[in-house]
Write a protein that holds these residues in place. Structure first.
Motif, PDB file in Angstrom:
ATOM      1  N   TYR A  88       0.817  -1.210   0.000  1.00 32.56           N
ATOM      2  CA  TYR A  88       0.000   0.000   0.000  1.00 32.56           C
ATOM      3  C   TYR A  88       0.857   1.270   0.000  1.00 32.56           C
ATOM      4  CZ  TYR A  88      -4.340  -2.549   1.178  1.00 32.56           C
ATOM      5  OH  TYR A  88      -5.432  -3.372   1.157  1.00 32.56           O
ATOM      6  N   PHE A  89       1.869   1.290   0.852  1.00 33.22           N
ATOM      7  CA  PHE A  89       2.642   2.528   1.033  1.00 33.22           C
ATOM      8  C   PHE A  89       3.397   2.933  -0.228  1.00 33.22           C
ATOM      9  CE2 PHE A  89       5.761   5.453   2.872  1.00 33.22           C
ATOM     10  CZ  PHE A  89       4.956   6.179   3.729  1.00 33.22           C
ATOM     11  N   ASP A  90       3.680   1.963  -1.098  1.00 34.66           N
ATOM     12  CA  ASP A  90       4.343   2.284  -2.365  1.00 34.66           C
ATOM     13  C   ASP A  90       3.534   3.292  -3.176  1.00 34.66           C
ATOM     14  OD1 ASP A  90       6.252   0.500  -1.607  1.00 34.66           O
ATOM     15  OD2 ASP A  90       6.024  -0.857  -3.305  1.00 34.66           O
ATOM     16  N   GLN A  91       2.210   3.252  -3.011  1.00 35.59           N
ATOM     17  CA  GLN A  91       1.350   4.185  -3.751  1.00 35.59           C
ATOM     18  C   GLN A  91       1.587   5.625  -3.300  1.00 35.59           C
ATOM     19  OE1 GLN A  91      -2.838   2.942  -4.009  1.00 35.59           O
ATOM     20  NE2 GLN A  91      -2.198   0.871  -3.471  1.00 35.59           N
ATOM     21  N   ILE A  92       1.847   5.802  -2.016  1.00 40.42           N
ATOM     22  CA  ILE A  92       2.148   7.137  -1.502  1.00 40.42           C
ATOM     23  C   ILE A  92       3.468   7.628  -2.088  1.00 40.42           C
ATOM     24  CG2 ILE A  92       2.755   8.446   0.573  1.00 40.42           C
ATOM     25  CD1 ILE A  92       0.709   6.725   2.085  1.00 40.42           C
ATOM     26  N   VAL A  93       4.452   6.747  -2.136  1.00 43.61           N
ATOM     27  CA  VAL A  93       5.761   7.094  -2.704  1.00 43.61           C
ATOM     28  C   VAL A  93       5.625   7.453  -4.181  1.00 43.61           C
ATOM     29  CG1 VAL A  93       8.078   6.244  -3.216  1.00 43.61           C
ATOM     30  CG2 VAL A  93       6.997   5.662  -1.035  1.00 43.61           C
ATOM     31  N   LYS A  94       4.834   6.690  -4.921  1.00 45.41           N
ATOM     32  CA  LYS A  94       4.647   6.962  -6.353  1.00 45.41           C
ATOM     33  C   LYS A  94       3.920   8.281  -6.576  1.00 45.41           C
ATOM     34  CE  LYS A  94       4.813   2.165  -7.943  1.00 45.41           C
ATOM     35  NZ  LYS A  94       4.037   1.029  -8.518  1.00 45.41           N
ATOM     36  N   ASN A  95       2.998   8.634  -5.674  1.00 40.74           N
ATOM     37  CA  ASN A  95       2.369   9.949  -5.747  1.00 40.74           C
ATOM     38  C   ASN A  95       3.407  11.048  -5.518  1.00 40.74           C
ATOM     39  OD1 ASN A  95      -0.849  10.322  -5.849  1.00 40.74           O
ATOM     40  ND2 ASN A  95      -0.412   8.324  -4.973  1.00 40.74           N
ATOM     41  N   LYS A  96       4.293  10.815  -4.583  1.00 43.80           N
ATOM     42  CA  LYS A  96       5.362  11.772  -4.293  1.00 43.80           C
ATOM     43  C   LYS A  96       6.263  11.956  -5.512  1.00 43.80           C
ATOM     44  CE  LYS A  96       8.643  14.016  -1.977  1.00 43.80           C
ATOM     45  NZ  LYS A  96       8.496  15.435  -1.588  1.00 43.80           N
ATOM     46  N   GLN A  97       6.530  10.858  -6.217  1.00 49.83           N
ATOM     47  CA  GLN A  97       7.419  10.892  -7.388  1.00 49.83           C
ATOM     48  C   GLN A  97       6.713  11.415  -8.637  1.00 49.83           C
ATOM     49  OE1 GLN A  97       8.432   6.728  -7.376  1.00 49.83           O
ATOM     50  NE2 GLN A  97      10.234   7.013  -6.066  1.00 49.83           N
ATOM     51  N   GLY A  98       5.415  11.621  -8.553  1.00 53.10           N
ATOM     52  CA  GLY A  98       4.661  12.101  -9.707  1.00 53.10           C
ATOM     53  C   GLY A  98       4.324  11.034 -10.716  1.00 53.10           C
ATOM     54  N   LYS A  99       4.518   9.760 -10.348  1.00 54.47           N
ATOM     55  CA  LYS A  99       4.231   8.654 -11.272  1.00 54.47           C
ATOM     56  C   LYS A  99       2.736   8.369 -11.363  1.00 54.47           C
ATOM     57  CE  LYS A  99       8.692   6.338 -10.652  1.00 54.47           C
ATOM     58  NZ  LYS A  99       9.373   5.088 -10.182  1.00 54.47           N
ATOM     59  N   ILE A 100       2.007   8.636 -10.285  1.00 52.66           N
ATOM     60  CA  ILE A 100       0.556   8.475 -10.270  1.00 52.66           C
ATOM     61  C   ILE A 100      -0.050   9.660  -9.523  1.00 52.66           C
ATOM     62  CG2 ILE A 100       0.551   5.948 -10.418  1.00 52.66           C
ATOM     63  CD1 ILE A 100       0.096   5.851  -7.390  1.00 52.66           C
ATOM     64  N   ASN A 101      -1.349   9.850  -9.713  1.00 54.58           N
ATOM     65  CA  ASN A 101      -2.078  10.871  -8.960  1.00 54.58           C
ATOM     66  C   ASN A 101      -3.375  10.240  -8.482  1.00 54.58           C
ATOM     67  OD1 ASN A 101      -3.118  13.221  -7.846  1.00 54.58           O
ATOM     68  ND2 ASN A 101      -3.918  13.962  -9.808  1.00 54.58           N
ATOM     69  N   THR A 102      -3.357   9.715  -7.261  1.00 55.94           N
ATOM     70  CA  THR A 102      -4.515   9.008  -6.725  1.00 55.94           C
ATOM     71  C   THR A 102      -4.958   9.650  -5.417  1.00 55.94           C
ATOM     72  OG1 THR A 102      -3.100   7.408  -5.562  1.00 55.94           O
ATOM     73  CG2 THR A 102      -3.812   6.840  -7.799  1.00 55.94           C
ATOM     74  N   TRP A 103      -6.125   9.253  -4.957  1.00 56.30           N
ATOM     75  CA  TRP A 103      -6.682   9.834  -3.731  1.00 56.30           C
ATOM     76  C   TRP A 103      -6.912   8.797  -2.632  1.00 56.30           C
ATOM     77  CZ3 TRP A 103     -11.204   8.160  -1.578  1.00 56.30           C
ATOM     78  CH2 TRP A 103     -11.959   7.269  -2.359  1.00 56.30           C
ATOM     79  N   ALA A 104      -7.289   7.563  -3.012  1.00 61.11           N
ATOM     80  CA  ALA A 104      -7.779   6.576  -2.045  1.00 61.11           C
ATOM     81  C   ALA A 104      -6.720   6.168  -1.022  1.00 61.11           C
ATOM     82  CB  ALA A 104      -8.311   5.345  -2.772  1.00 61.11           C
ATOM     83  N   ILE A 105      -5.470   6.064  -1.431  1.00 61.40           N
ATOM     84  CA  ILE A 105      -4.422   5.638  -0.509  1.00 61.40           C
ATOM     85  C   ILE A 105      -4.262   6.655   0.623  1.00 61.40           C
ATOM     86  CG2 ILE A 105      -2.510   6.728  -1.776  1.00 61.40           C
ATOM     87  CD1 ILE A 105      -2.529   3.328   0.121  1.00 61.40           C
ATOM     88  N   PHE A 106      -4.538   7.910   0.340  1.00 64.73           N
ATOM     89  CA  PHE A 106      -4.437   8.944   1.367  1.00 64.73           C
ATOM     90  C   PHE A 106      -5.629   8.900   2.325  1.00 64.73           C
ATOM     91  CE2 PHE A 106      -1.889  10.425  -2.195  1.00 64.73           C
ATOM     92  CZ  PHE A 106      -0.686  10.692  -1.568  1.00 64.73           C
ATOM     93  N   TRP A 107      -6.748   8.380   1.857  1.00 64.58           N
ATOM     94  CA  TRP A 107      -7.896   8.166   2.744  1.00 64.58           C
ATOM     95  C   TRP A 107      -7.572   7.036   3.717  1.00 64.58           C
ATOM     96  CZ3 TRP A 107     -11.338   9.740   5.645  1.00 64.58           C
ATOM     97  CH2 TRP A 107     -12.540   9.098   5.935  1.00 64.58           C
ATOM     98  N   TYR A 108      -7.011   5.940   3.209  1.00 67.93           N
ATOM     99  CA  TYR A 108      -6.572   4.866   4.092  1.00 67.93           C
ATOM    100  C   TYR A 108      -5.536   5.391   5.087  1.00 67.93           C
ATOM    101  CZ  TYR A 108      -4.110   0.518   5.477  1.00 67.93           C
ATOM    102  OH  TYR A 108      -3.491  -0.496   6.177  1.00 67.93           O
ATOM    103  N   ALA A 109      -4.583   6.174   4.618  1.00 68.62           N
ATOM    104  CA  ALA A 109      -3.545   6.720   5.499  1.00 68.62           C
ATOM    105  C   ALA A 109      -4.151   7.650   6.551  1.00 68.62           C
ATOM    106  CB  ALA A 109      -2.495   7.472   4.683  1.00 68.62           C
ATOM    107  N   SER A 110      -5.122   8.451   6.153  1.00 74.90           N
ATOM    108  CA  SER A 110      -5.778   9.362   7.094  1.00 74.90           C
ATOM    109  C   SER A 110      -6.501   8.585   8.186  1.00 74.90           C
ATOM    110  CB  SER A 110      -6.769  10.267   6.348  1.00 74.90           C
ATOM    111  OG  SER A 110      -6.117  11.052   5.371  1.00 74.90           O
ATOM    112  N   ILE A 111      -7.156   7.495   7.793  1.00 71.86           N
ATOM    113  CA  ILE A 111      -7.842   6.631   8.759  1.00 71.86           C
ATOM    114  C   ILE A 111      -6.824   5.974   9.681  1.00 71.86           C
ATOM    115  CG2 ILE A 111      -9.232   4.526   8.994  1.00 71.86           C
ATOM    116  CD1 ILE A 111     -10.546   5.286   6.295  1.00 71.86           C
TER     117      ILE A 111
END
Length: 300
Positions: free
Chosen positions: A192-215
């Motif tokens: 899961y956390f890889d998605q946050i890293v990929k958002n940081k790198q600009g490889k993807i732009n997603t929202w759901a992983i940050f909802w899980y992280a917020s929870i």
């Protein structure tokens, strides 16, 4: 019971959108529910025709108490559209049920989601409800259970929980320790956390992983049904972030009522079942890659 508004996000998949709408129309409570449809604008000329087709279709539907269509004038992208749309509706109504244009619901989906929203309304630790359940081994599971990960293939929440939503890669990377990441990843069963890293790198732009992280950072929990009320039909290669796969296919539950658990802690059996399932997927994907390489080598 005060029913939550349904918010549906659509883009350029006419067939998928129609399957989603037609299944939703057959739901108990559909005729008593308000439906908001956010239609994103085309990002290029290639998408324009299908976006127009989707918009023509959604203007023709009925079967709900009230239908409100919001047509974006420019392309927002899925992540921005969902964050904006959910925030606006939940701030007005206090709770929400969210779908995307590739989710086919069973006839009791709305009943389950609305009853769960009422049942756990005042349980601060409960921050997320999903109608989708992965095809895990359910032998040792109760009708409903809590785990930390939040599946967003259909979901519901309250304004009391959504106010903590934070899409900030630097914040997450700073807050999560190695121990937390290991737990967040279900003991590394799913990255899961890889998605946050990929958002940081600009490889993807997603929202759901940050909802899980917020929870997760609020020590919150997500309610799941033992069997799924939702089938994701988007893994046919047409989706924005979904490849082609059948590993997430499920049989829809046909029971109108499940017992809601009153044990507001993470279910260890459910967690282990999900870890085992995700580990098996990794093996499945590895076999697919190896078989593909073998076919390529045999052709060369």
């Amino acid at each position: 019971m005060y029913l939550a508004p349904i918010v549906l996000f659509v883009y350029n998949r006419p067939w998928h959108t129609q399957q989603t709408i037609e299944a939703l129309q057959k739901n108990d409570f559909a005729s008593e529910s308000e439906l908001f449809i956010f239609s994103d604008a085309a990002k290029d000329e290639r998408s324009f025709k299908k976006v127009k087709e989707v918009r023509n279709y959604i203007k023709s539907i009925d079967g709900f108490k009230k239908i409100t269509i919001i047509e974006r004038e420019t392309n927002w992208g899925l992540a921005n559209s969902i964050i904006d749309g959910v925030t606006k509706i939940i701030n007005e109504y206090g709770k929400i049920i969210v779908l995307e244009d590739d989710l086919v619901t069973g006839p009791y989906f709305l009943k389950f989601m609305n009853e769960a929203l009422c049942f756990y309304q005042n349980e601060e630790k409960v921050m997320h409800i999903t109608g989708y359940s992965y095809p895990v081994n359910t032998e040792e599971l109760d009708d409903t259970f809590f785990i930390k990960p939040a599946s967003c293939w259909s979901w519901a929440t309250w304004d009391r929980a959504w106010k903590y939503y934070k899409k900030d890669t630097n914040f997450c990377i700073e807050k999560f320790t190695k121990k937390m990441i290991y737990d967040f990843n279900l003991n590394d069963a799913y990255k899961y956390f890889d998605q946050i890293v990929k958002n940081k790198q600009g490889k993807i732009n997603t929202w759901a992983i940050f909802w899980y992280a917020s929870i997760y950072l609020r020590n919150g929990l997500s309610l799941h049904p033992k069997k799924s009320y939702v089938q994701n039909i988007g893994h046919d290669g047409e989706g924005i972030h979904c490849g082609k796969s059948s590993v997430f296919n499920v049989e829809l539950i046909q029971e109108p009522k499940l017992n809601f658990t009153t044990v507001i802690t993470e279910d260890i059996n459910a967690r282990k079942a999900h870890e085992k399932y995700f580990n098996s997927i990794k093996i499945s994907f590895y076999k697919q890659i190896m078989n593909k390489l073998k076919r390529i080598l045999n052709l060369s």
